[in-house]
Design an enzyme around this catalytic site. Structure first.
Site, PDB file in Angstrom:
ATOM      1  CD  GLU A 138      -2.990  -1.019   2.271  1.00  0.00           C
ATOM      2  OE1 GLU A 138      -3.755  -1.987   2.425  1.00  0.00           O
ATOM      3  OE2 GLU A 138      -3.121   0.049   2.886  1.00  0.00           O
TER       4      GLU A 138
ATOM      5  CG  HIS B   8      -5.105   4.167   1.906  1.00  0.00           C
ATOM      6  ND1 HIS B   8      -6.216   4.861   2.335  1.00  0.00           N
ATOM      7  CD2 HIS B   8      -5.453   2.844   1.952  1.00  0.00           C
ATOM      8  CE1 HIS B   8      -7.182   4.011   2.641  1.00  0.00           C
ATOM      9  NE2 HIS B   8      -6.751   2.790   2.416  1.00  0.00           N
TER      10      HIS B   8
ATOM     11  CG  HIS C  71      -7.366  -0.819  -0.404  1.00  0.00           C
ATOM     12  ND1 HIS C  71      -8.696  -0.875  -0.038  1.00  0.00           N
ATOM     13  CD2 HIS C  71      -6.707  -0.265   0.640  1.00  0.00           C
ATOM     14  CE1 HIS C  71      -8.836  -0.369   1.179  1.00  0.00           C
ATOM     15  NE2 HIS C  71      -7.644   0.017   1.597  1.00  0.00           N
TER      16      HIS C  71
ATOM     17  CG  ASP D 266      -9.046   1.985   5.163  1.00  0.00           C
ATOM     18  OD1 ASP D 266      -9.369   1.689   3.989  1.00  0.00           O
ATOM     19  OD2 ASP D 266      -7.870   1.891   5.584  1.00  0.00           O
TER      20      ASP D 266
END
Lengths: 68, 145
Positions: free
Chosen positions: B29, B93, B95, B106
């Protein structure tokens, strides 16, 4: 002692702590949890159980998470 | 305030960063800070607008499934953005191995109430949300030049 605590992205607070107060005490004084933040002095993280030795800190709420 | 303006070059930078993370072994990530204009700013804008996306090192223990923006680098990035006249709008961010929607982790870890959390996948999908303090409110991403 009096310390200026800047919560990054939020407000700046004037906090009083005991002379033997720790950075964790500063964090709790601004209603945050030491586990959720990083305390920085002059741009560098400091251990939260360390006694406060400065009159100004920044507190960053950690930005974190992850995939399922 | 249920949309987010996203400049094309900021979108491209986010996805390029996500693709870099996907190429590591194992995939990792990636994350960073979004800068631009917040809807609550003095200019009266009614929609958050992202103009820049700056990468920040992921210092999580397991970067395959977690992200933690490096604290010192985050503060440095925010200071530089603000010196350039940008507001902090939020964070992004990736995935690399799951859908680009907020995970339970999250939701549990979010702390920046009112700010944008953008999640992306290396395949080009991006989704943006505003964290209300309790939940992620979806935002429609609107392309901007």
């Amino acid at each position: 002692m009096h310390v200026t605590v800047e919560v990054v992205g939020e407000e700046t607070h004037d906090v009083s702590v005991d002379d033997d107060g720790t950075y964790a005490d500063l964090v709790r004084a601004v209603d945050l949890s030491p586990h959720e933040v990083s305390v920085l002095v002059d741009g560098s993280p400091v251990p939260e159980d360390q006694p406060v030795e400065v009159d100004r800190v920044k507190v960053l709420r950690l930005i974190k998470g992850g995939a399922p | 305030m249920n949309s987010l303006r996203l400049r094309t070059d900021a979108r491209d930078a986010i996805l390029a960063h996500a693709r870099e993370g996907a190429l590591t072994t194992p995939p990792s990530e990636v994350c960073g800070v979004l800068g631009g204009r917040r809807a609550s700013g003095d200019d009266g804008a009614d929609t958050d607008a992202v103009a820049v996306a700056e990468p920040v090192a992921n210092v999580a223990e397991d970067t395959r499934t977690q992200y933690v923006l490096d604290p010192a680098a985050t503060v440095e990035t925010i200071d530089a953005m603000e010196a350039d006249g940008h507001d902090v709008v939020g964070f992004y961010h990736s995935h690399p191995e799951s859908d680009p929607v907020p995970s339970r982790t999250d939701e549990q870890e979010a702390r920046w109430t009112g700010y944008v959390y953008l999640v992306c996948h290396p395949d080009g999908r991006l989704n943006a949300y505003r964290f209300t303090g309790d939940a992620f409110e979806p935002l429609e991403i609107v392309d901007a030049e």
